[in-house]
Design a protein around this motif. Structure first.
Motif, PDB file in Angstrom:
ATOM      1  N   LEU A 187       5.414 -17.657  -9.047  1.00 56.83           N
ATOM      2  CA  LEU A 187       5.103 -16.306  -9.501  1.00 56.83           C
ATOM      3  C   LEU A 187       5.213 -16.219 -11.015  1.00 56.83           C
ATOM      4  O   LEU A 187       4.342 -15.715 -11.695  1.00 56.83           O
ATOM      5  CB  LEU A 187       6.057 -15.302  -8.843  1.00 56.83           C
ATOM      6  N   ARG A 188       6.300 -16.764 -11.597  1.00 58.36           N
ATOM      7  CA  ARG A 188       6.495 -16.663 -13.026  1.00 58.36           C
ATOM      8  C   ARG A 188       5.441 -17.451 -13.793  1.00 58.36           C
ATOM      9  O   ARG A 188       5.055 -17.103 -14.885  1.00 58.36           O
ATOM     10  CB  ARG A 188       7.903 -17.135 -13.398  1.00 58.36           C
ATOM     11  N   GLN A 189       4.987 -18.546 -13.235  1.00 55.82           N
ATOM     12  CA  GLN A 189       4.004 -19.368 -13.916  1.00 55.82           C
ATOM     13  C   GLN A 189       2.572 -18.928 -13.627  1.00 55.82           C
ATOM     14  O   GLN A 189       1.630 -19.507 -14.136  1.00 55.82           O
ATOM     15  CB  GLN A 189       4.187 -20.837 -13.495  1.00 55.82           C
ATOM     16  N   GLY A 190       2.399 -17.885 -12.818  1.00 50.95           N
ATOM     17  CA  GLY A 190       1.066 -17.385 -12.522  1.00 50.95           C
ATOM     18  C   GLY A 190       0.261 -18.341 -11.670  1.00 50.95           C
ATOM     19  O   GLY A 190      -0.918 -18.572 -11.914  1.00 50.95           O
ATOM     20  N   ALA A 191       0.895 -18.929 -10.646  1.00 55.06           N
ATOM     21  CA  ALA A 191       0.249 -20.007  -9.886  1.00 55.06           C
ATOM     22  C   ALA A 191      -0.929 -19.521  -9.067  1.00 55.06           C
ATOM     23  O   ALA A 191      -1.850 -20.293  -8.801  1.00 55.06           O
ATOM     24  CB  ALA A 191       1.275 -20.688  -8.979  1.00 55.06           C
ATOM     25  N   THR A 192      -0.940 -18.280  -8.604  1.00 52.76           N
ATOM     26  CA  THR A 192      -2.059 -17.830  -7.781  1.00 52.76           C
ATOM     27  C   THR A 192      -3.289 -17.520  -8.622  1.00 52.76           C
ATOM     28  O   THR A 192      -4.403 -17.481  -8.107  1.00 52.76           O
ATOM     29  CB  THR A 192      -1.695 -16.563  -6.981  1.00 52.76           C
ATOM     30  N   ARG A 193      -3.076 -17.242  -9.906  1.00 56.78           N
ATOM     31  CA  ARG A 193      -4.164 -16.896 -10.827  1.00 56.78           C
ATOM     32  C   ARG A 193      -4.939 -15.675 -10.358  1.00 56.78           C
ATOM     33  O   ARG A 193      -6.126 -15.533 -10.635  1.00 56.78           O
ATOM     34  CB  ARG A 193      -5.137 -18.079 -11.019  1.00 56.78           C
ATOM     35  N   SER A 194      -4.268 -14.782  -9.647  1.00 54.92           N
ATOM     36  CA  SER A 194      -4.920 -13.580  -9.116  1.00 54.92           C
ATOM     37  C   SER A 194      -4.075 -12.342  -9.415  1.00 54.92           C
ATOM     38  O   SER A 194      -2.843 -12.399  -9.391  1.00 54.92           O
ATOM     39  CB  SER A 194      -5.129 -13.681  -7.605  1.00 54.92           C
ATOM     40  N   ILE A 195      -4.754 -11.234  -9.673  1.00 56.94           N
ATOM     41  CA  ILE A 195      -4.127  -9.926  -9.816  1.00 56.94           C
ATOM     42  C   ILE A 195      -4.687  -9.034  -8.714  1.00 56.94           C
ATOM     43  O   ILE A 195      -5.905  -8.981  -8.514  1.00 56.94           O
ATOM     44  CB  ILE A 195      -4.420  -9.303 -11.196  1.00 56.94           C
ATOM     45  N   ALA A 196      -3.827  -8.350  -7.990  1.00 59.59           N
ATOM     46  CA  ALA A 196      -4.258  -7.497  -6.875  1.00 59.59           C
ATOM     47  C   ALA A 196      -4.389  -6.051  -7.331  1.00 59.59           C
ATOM     48  O   ALA A 196      -3.445  -5.488  -7.895  1.00 59.59           O
ATOM     49  CB  ALA A 196      -3.266  -7.602  -5.721  1.00 59.59           C
ATOM     50  N   PHE A 197      -5.552  -5.459  -7.097  1.00 62.00           N
ATOM     51  CA  PHE A 197      -5.755  -4.033  -7.344  1.00 62.00           C
ATOM     52  C   PHE A 197      -5.733  -3.317  -6.001  1.00 62.00           C
ATOM     53  O   PHE A 197      -6.522  -3.627  -5.107  1.00 62.00           O
ATOM     54  CB  PHE A 197      -7.092  -3.783  -8.045  1.00 62.00           C
TER      55      PHE A 197
ATOM     56  N   ILE B  31     -15.412   1.717  -9.974  1.00 56.11           N
ATOM     57  CA  ILE B  31     -16.246   0.543 -10.219  1.00 56.11           C
ATOM     58  C   ILE B  31     -16.311   0.184 -11.712  1.00 56.11           C
ATOM     59  O   ILE B  31     -16.072  -0.974 -12.084  1.00 56.11           O
ATOM     60  CB  ILE B  31     -17.640   0.713  -9.611  1.00 56.11           C
ATOM     61  N   PRO B  32     -16.636   1.117 -12.617  1.00 49.33           N
ATOM     62  CA  PRO B  32     -16.644   0.723 -14.034  1.00 49.33           C
ATOM     63  C   PRO B  32     -15.265   0.314 -14.541  1.00 49.33           C
ATOM     64  O   PRO B  32     -15.152  -0.597 -15.376  1.00 49.33           O
ATOM     65  CB  PRO B  32     -17.164   1.969 -14.757  1.00 49.33           C
ATOM     66  N   PHE B  33     -14.223   0.946 -14.034  1.00 48.84           N
ATOM     67  CA  PHE B  33     -12.865   0.537 -14.418  1.00 48.84           C
ATOM     68  C   PHE B  33     -12.594  -0.904 -13.990  1.00 48.84           C
ATOM     69  O   PHE B  33     -12.060  -1.711 -14.773  1.00 48.84           O
ATOM     70  CB  PHE B  33     -11.842   1.480 -13.781  1.00 48.84           C
ATOM     71  N   LEU B  34     -12.979  -1.253 -12.765  1.00 54.98           N
ATOM     72  CA  LEU B  34     -12.748  -2.608 -12.262  1.00 54.98           C
ATOM     73  C   LEU B  34     -13.577  -3.638 -13.019  1.00 54.98           C
ATOM     74  O   LEU B  34     -13.145  -4.781 -13.193  1.00 54.98           O
ATOM     75  CB  LEU B  34     -13.054  -2.672 -10.764  1.00 54.98           C
ATOM     76  N   ILE B  35     -14.764  -3.253 -13.474  1.00 55.78           N
ATOM     77  CA  ILE B  35     -15.579  -4.159 -14.278  1.00 55.78           C
ATOM     78  C   ILE B  35     -14.822  -4.545 -15.553  1.00 55.78           C
ATOM     79  O   ILE B  35     -14.756  -5.721 -15.942  1.00 55.78           O
ATOM     80  CB  ILE B  35     -16.935  -3.518 -14.616  1.00 55.78           C
ATOM     81  N   GLY B  36     -14.241  -3.554 -16.209  1.00 56.51           N
ATOM     82  CA  GLY B  36     -13.473  -3.833 -17.419  1.00 56.51           C
ATOM     83  C   GLY B  36     -12.219  -4.627 -17.134  1.00 56.51           C
ATOM     84  O   GLY B  36     -11.865  -5.552 -17.882  1.00 56.51           O
ATOM     85  N   LEU B  37     -11.530  -4.285 -16.056  1.00 60.05           N
ATOM     86  CA  LEU B  37     -10.299  -4.992 -15.677  1.00 60.05           C
ATOM     87  C   LEU B  37     -10.583  -6.461 -15.412  1.00 60.05           C
ATOM     88  O   LEU B  37      -9.903  -7.368 -15.924  1.00 60.05           O
ATOM     89  CB  LEU B  37      -9.699  -4.325 -14.438  1.00 60.05           C
TER      90      LEU B  37
END
Length: 341
Positions: free
Chosen positions: A55-65, A82-88
């Motif tokens: 988790l600390r090293q960011g191993a999944t390389r994913s962010i959950a919205f 949708i436009p917010f997620l495009i920017g994210l």
């Protein structure tokens, strides 16, 4: 024998979440507590488990919205998100991170889905939206020490996590100012129910502006409904049946405004002619309605990019040489004047 994070928490008589944040170098832990945790970790021969290390090293390389669909008619898409997620996603992609959307059932508030994301380590961090006045999800993530950011403010969690919000209070105030300048004194306010925090902020601005102009706040001109077309359609007649009906209505949501305008039309009241209408959050729906709806426009794609930056600044693996930071911002909206007021 190596100690666990639970042993550290018991030894120091503090929560597991605080220990986790201290070990991860989070900026919301004060220097004395961080030093105590690090000293105890050395003394007790603390050994992090693999899931914590990943988790600390960011191993999944994913962010959950965590996307919360609204119940009712609006199943054709999310013109706000949708436009917010495009920017994210665009900003996360610059750091080789993927965006994972976790969508719940309409009307549910996703506590169990959120818990599964955290407990199975499916993502390195979470982004929450549709924050409530008191939000159990924020309390849960804070206690678990799991990284997160929010689109929207809440009373929960204090100032310990990144958040980006729209200035709904200022928009409510400016909407009243615009209508008063056009001679309106009976101004209704229609907002979502479900304890959504932006509805409270909108009403705070609405009430302050009325009082500044010496206009009494009439509870009969304030209504809550489902955050969809049906909600606006159902509650708009409620304010119109007041003893002294409004000459203007401010809707805190575009879909509610569409339903409300349909209800007005069925009552023989023409929006933009017999009734002034303003919408707080502009979407394409407002531009293509007849009459076109005066609304306050947020910079959604830019907000998505900025919240990604704020989240990454709070994560040790991405924060850079300056260290982790907790950033909280409130962005203004731009008034787009059209035909309805």
């Amino acid at each position: 024998m190596a100690s666990s994070i639970h042993d550290l928490a018991r030894h120091l008589n503090i929560s597991i979440g605080t220990v986790s944040r201290a070990l991860n170098g989070r900026a919301d832990v004060n220097a004395d507590t961080r030093r105590r945790v690090l000293d105890a970790a050395k003394e007790l021969n603390y050994s992090p488990n693999q899931s914590g290390r990943s988790l600390r090293q960011g191993a999944t390389r994913s962010i959950a919205f965590m996307l919360q669909p609204h119940p009712g008619d609006q199943q054709y898409g999310e013109p706000f998100f949708i436009p917010f997620l495009i920017g994210l996603q665009a900003k996360l992609a610059e750091h080789d991170l993927d965006l994972m959307v976790v969508m719940g059932e309409p009307g549910q508030y996703q506590q169990e889905r959120l818990r599964r994301v955290v407990e199975t380590r499916r993502a390195d961090a979470v982004v929450l939206a549709n924050t409530r006045r008191e939000d159990d999800r924020i309390d849960y993530l804070s206690k678990a020490g799991f990284p997160f950011a929010t689109l929207g403010r809440s009373r929960s969690g204090g100032d310990t996590y990144p958040s980006l919000d729209i200035d709904f209070e200022r928009a409510g105030d400016e909407a009243v100012e615009r209508l008063v300048a056009r001679g309106h004194r009976r101004i209704a306010a229609i907002r979502p129910s479900l304890d959504l925090n932006f509805g409270y902020l909108f009403l705070d601005g609405y009430r302050k502006a009325l009082k500044r102009h010496g206009i009494e706040v009439d509870p009969d001109l304030i209504a809550d409904g489902f955050i969809n077309e049906t909600g606006g359609y159902q509650v708009t007649p409620q304010v119109m049946r007041s003893k002294d009906p409004p000459t203007a209505i401010i809707f805190n949501n575009d879909a509610m405004a569409l339903g409300g305008c349909k209800a007005l039309a069925e009552m023989g009241i023409r929006p933009g002619h017999d009734m002034a209408v303003i919408v707080i959050v502009d979407t394409p729906l407002c531009r293509y309605f007849s009459p076109t709806l005066t609304a306050f426009r947020p910079a959604l794609e830019a907000m998505g990019r900025r919240l990604a930056e704020m989240l990454l600044a709070s994560l040790p693996a991405f924060a850079g040489p300056e260290g982790t930071r907790i950033i909280r911002e409130v962005w203004p909206l731009e008034l787009i004047a059209r035909e309805s007021d």
